[in-house]
Design a protein around this motif. Structure first.
Motif, short mmCIF file in Angstrom:
data_model
loop_
_atom_site.label_atom_id
_atom_site.label_comp_id
_atom_site.label_asym_id
_atom_site.label_seq_id
_atom_site.Cartn_x
_atom_site.Cartn_y
_atom_site.Cartn_z
N ALA A 81 0.82 -1.22 0.00
CA ALA A 81 0.00 0.00 0.00
C ALA A 81 0.85 1.26 0.00
CB ALA A 81 -0.92 0.00 1.22
N ASP A 82 2.17 1.14 0.12
CA ASP A 82 3.04 2.30 0.22
C ASP A 82 3.20 2.99 -1.14
OD1 ASP A 82 3.45 1.76 2.90
OD2 ASP A 82 5.22 0.51 2.52
N ILE A 83 2.97 4.28 -1.18
CA ILE A 83 3.07 5.05 -2.43
C ILE A 83 4.53 5.44 -2.67
CG2 ILE A 83 2.36 7.18 -3.60
CD1 ILE A 83 -0.25 7.04 -2.00
N VAL A 84 5.10 4.94 -3.79
CA VAL A 84 6.49 5.22 -4.12
C VAL A 84 6.60 6.15 -5.32
CG1 VAL A 84 7.31 3.05 -3.13
CG2 VAL A 84 6.63 3.13 -5.55
N GLY A 85 5.51 6.41 -6.00
CA GLY A 85 5.48 7.35 -7.11
C GLY A 85 4.20 8.15 -7.03
N PHE A 86 4.30 9.48 -7.15
CA PHE A 86 3.11 10.32 -6.98
C PHE A 86 3.24 11.56 -7.85
CE2 PHE A 86 0.57 13.62 -4.93
CZ PHE A 86 -0.62 12.93 -4.67
N VAL A 87 2.18 11.87 -8.59
CA VAL A 87 2.14 13.07 -9.42
C VAL A 87 0.75 13.69 -9.28
CG1 VAL A 87 2.22 13.99 -11.76
CG2 VAL A 87 3.81 12.20 -11.09
N ALA A 88 0.69 14.99 -9.07
CA ALA A 88 -0.57 15.73 -9.01
C ALA A 88 -0.49 16.91 -9.96
CB ALA A 88 -0.86 16.20 -7.59
N VAL A 89 -1.46 17.03 -10.83
CA VAL A 89 -1.50 18.10 -11.82
C VAL A 89 -2.87 18.75 -11.77
CG1 VAL A 89 -1.37 18.66 -14.28
CG2 VAL A 89 0.16 16.92 -13.32
N ASP A 90 -2.91 20.09 -11.77
CA ASP A 90 -4.20 20.77 -11.82
C ASP A 90 -4.08 21.97 -12.75
OD1 ASP A 90 -2.79 22.66 -10.40
OD2 ASP A 90 -3.86 22.35 -8.52
N GLY A 91 -5.16 22.72 -12.85
CA GLY A 91 -5.16 23.90 -13.70
C GLY A 91 -5.29 23.61 -15.18
N LEU A 92 -5.73 22.41 -15.53
CA LEU A 92 -5.91 22.06 -16.93
C LEU A 92 -7.22 22.65 -17.46
CD1 LEU A 92 -4.85 18.31 -16.73
CD2 LEU A 92 -3.43 20.24 -17.45
N SER A 93 -7.26 22.93 -18.75
CA SER A 93 -8.46 23.51 -19.34
C SER A 93 -9.48 22.45 -19.75
CB SER A 93 -8.09 24.35 -20.57
OG SER A 93 -7.43 23.54 -21.54
N GLY A 94 -9.09 21.18 -19.66
CA GLY A 94 -9.95 20.09 -20.09
C GLY A 94 -9.26 19.28 -21.16
N VAL A 95 -8.54 18.23 -20.76
CA VAL A 95 -7.78 17.42 -21.71
C VAL A 95 -8.25 15.98 -21.64
CG1 VAL A 95 -5.77 18.92 -21.59
CG2 VAL A 95 -5.92 16.96 -20.04
N GLU A 96 -8.16 15.30 -22.76
CA GLU A 96 -8.54 13.89 -22.80
C GLU A 96 -7.35 13.00 -22.47
OE1 GLU A 96 -10.80 10.68 -25.74
OE2 GLU A 96 -10.30 12.69 -26.45
N GLU A 97 -6.13 13.51 -22.65
CA GLU A 97 -4.94 12.70 -22.44
C GLU A 97 -3.81 13.58 -21.93
OE1 GLU A 97 -3.81 9.42 -25.32
OE2 GLU A 97 -2.22 10.87 -25.74
N SER A 98 -2.98 13.00 -21.05
CA SER A 98 -1.83 13.73 -20.52
C SER A 98 -0.71 12.75 -20.23
CB SER A 98 -2.22 14.48 -19.24
OG SER A 98 -1.16 15.31 -18.79
N LEU A 99 0.55 13.23 -20.32
CA LEU A 99 1.73 12.40 -20.11
C LEU A 99 2.31 12.65 -18.73
CD1 LEU A 99 3.50 12.82 -23.57
CD2 LEU A 99 1.82 11.10 -22.87
N VAL A 100 2.68 11.58 -18.04
CA VAL A 100 3.24 11.65 -16.69
C VAL A 100 4.59 10.94 -16.71
CG1 VAL A 100 2.90 11.08 -14.27
CG2 VAL A 100 0.92 11.60 -15.71
N ASP A 101 5.65 11.62 -16.29
CA ASP A 101 6.99 11.03 -16.21
C ASP A 101 7.32 10.65 -14.77
OD1 ASP A 101 7.50 11.26 -18.93
OD2 ASP A 101 8.29 13.30 -18.72
N LEU A 102 7.79 9.40 -14.59
CA LEU A 102 8.20 8.91 -13.27
C LEU A 102 9.51 8.15 -13.40
CD1 LEU A 102 4.80 7.50 -11.90
CD2 LEU A 102 6.05 9.48 -11.00
N GLN A 103 10.26 8.07 -12.31
CA GLN A 103 11.45 7.23 -12.23
C GLN A 103 11.09 6.04 -11.34
OE1 GLN A 103 13.37 9.10 -14.84
NE2 GLN A 103 14.90 8.03 -13.60
#
Length: 478
Positions: A81-103
């Motif tokens: 249950a431990d979260i080792v990768g986390f991304v939060a994005v806001d302020g979008l105008s309304g998108v159907e798809e978005s790219l998230v980069d993680l290591q």
């Protein structure tokens, strides 16, 4: 949009699947040993054909208001249950798809996606940088927090984007599995599914009259309230349901939900002649609403639709016309993320008239019947000679001229409801016409008006509803 911390469930418009692909097959790692991983978070609508009519049509692209305005992605090692990768994005105008980069180092992981849900509310559940995923995430239930979904209201699509309903909440399944290897530029797809469904009614009015839509109601809808047992109605996370099931509490509260228009919606007439042979050519008007996922009545296996309609100009009080989804195989379940288009072809009732005359041998031709170009139940009948005459009114739906019935049909006409009156100032008839009896024209030229009123069963074979109908015959004796 905020969520209820105890439980959460919805019914809207998305699909959640997982795929993975390697953009580069080279077995190369980054300098710190953790490959760069790219997640593609997307929010497509279900391409759901209409299930309420034989004409299958697919939905158009979602509007910006129905897409992602913010999202959160949390990654845990599979089985942890431990979260080792986390991304939060806001302020979008309304998108159907978005790219998230993680290591992420090579290994097996579970990915959790959320869109249009307040990050603070997720953090309160432990879903944050360095947090933990709740152990009951797959069974956690909730409600839609907007006050627009309170009571027995259908929520119009026009309300989306307002302060109380800024966006549609979306979630992925409770942990989509991915496997990270040492390859560079690995890409994984994660889809979030809307927690509501969209019902769209496409109205066509192929009649000779403008019609005002005053209200819409749909039965057997899941209400956005806790059950008697204390459960919230919908799941927070999407689930891999089959198309033959939805996950609702056994004691979920079911209600008829409706919407009344402050200003009635005008459905313009599509009159193209005596009656329309092609009702699809009438102008189309769409009204759409957001609802929780719901199941049709188990006895009749359909949702009941009620449309309150009024003719223009209004002859009096509005007529309430009921349209049931008659085929139990067309629409028995409304899933989250569905966009269901329901064609509704309105029809008034039209009277056809056959008028016969029986002149003496060598007399004049039969009667000539003409129709008023603006009203399908107003006739002009001209007789050239005296003698016996007969009127045979037939009634049918405006766009189904071949399926007619006579005024003595007990399946479609309320017994003893037909009344025939005549105004004959020139005395062209020797007696008033009655049902089942021919009249006789005198030799006097002039005019008369015959009015026929009756009551129909508009929802036959259901005889619980009656509708008044009137036809007028203007008779001329040359």
């Amino acid at each position: 949009m905020k969520i209820n911390r105890e439980k959460m469930i919805g019914a809207l418009l998305l699909c959640t699947s997982l795929f993975c692909a390697c953009a580069n097959e080279e077995d190369v790692t980054t300098t710190d040993g953790a490959p760069k991983v790219q997640l593609v978070i997307s929010a497509p609508f279900n391409q759901t054909p209409s299930r309420a009519a034989n004409e299958g049509q697919y939905t158009a692209q979602a509007t910006a208001a129905e897409l992602m305005k913010s999202y959160v992605v949390a990654v845990t090692p599979r089985g942890s249950a431990d979260i080792v990768g986390f991304v939060a994005v806001d302020g979008l105008s309304g998108v159907e798809e978005s790219l998230v980069d993680l290591q992420l180092r090579p290994g097996n992981y579970s990915v959790y996606g959320f869109a249009n849900i307040d990050a603070a509310e997720l953090a309160a559940l432990g879903i944050k940088e360095g947090g933990t995923i709740p152990a009951n995430i797959g069974t956690l239930r909730t409600r839609i927090s907007s006050s627009l979904f309170s009571g027995t209201n259908l929520v119009p699509a026009s309300q989306l984007g307002t302060t109380d309903f800024p966006a549609i909440p979306m979630t992925s399944v409770a942990g989509q599995d991915i496997t990270v290897t040492e390859r560079v530029n690995q890409t994984f797809g994660i889809e979030v599914r809307r927690m509501l469904a969209k019902l769209q009614f496409d109205f066509r009015n192929p009649t000779a009259k403008d019609i005002e839509l005053q209200s819409i109601a749909v039965s057997n809808m899941t209400q956005n309230v806790a059950t008697p047992g204390g459960d919230d109605p919908i799941l927070l996370m999407n689930y891999e349901e089959g198309r033959g099931t939805i996950d609702l509490p056994t004691d979920v509260v079911i209600k008829k939900l409706g919407h009344s228009y402050t200003t009635p919606v005008l459905l313009n007439k599509g009159f193209t002649g005596k009656y329309s042979d092609t009702p699809k050519t009438a102008p189309q008007h769409s009204e759409a609403f957001y609802v929780l996922e719901s199941e049709a009545d188990k006895a009749i296996k359909s949702f009941q639709l009620d449309f309150e309609l009024d003719e223009v100009p209004s002859p009096g009080l509005p007529d309430k016309m009921r349209y049931a989804l008659t085929d139990p195989n067309t629409l028995t379940l409304i899933h989250r993320n569905d966009w269901i288009v329901i064609p509704v072809t309105l029809g008034d009732w039209v009277m056809e008239l056959q008028a016969l005359s029986y002149p003496p041998i060598g007399g004049y031709p039969d009667a000539r019947v003409t129709y008023d170009p603006d009203r399908a139940n107003l006739f002009a009948v001209t007789f050239a000679a005296p003698g016996d005459v007969g009127f045979y009114p037939m009634i049918h739906k405006y766009y189904e001229p071949s399926d007619f019935f006579y005024l003595n049909d007990p399946d479609h006409i309320v017994p003893s409801s037909t009344v025939i009156t005549m105004v004959d100032p020139d005395h062209i008839f020797d007696a008033d016409p009655v049902m089942g009896s021919a009249g006789e024209l005198t030799g006097t030229p002039g005019k008369a008006t015959i009015t026929i009123t009756t009551k129909l069963y508009p929802n036959y074979p259901d005889k619980s509803v009656e509708k008044d109908y009137k036809g007028i015959i203007n008779v001329t004796k040359l």
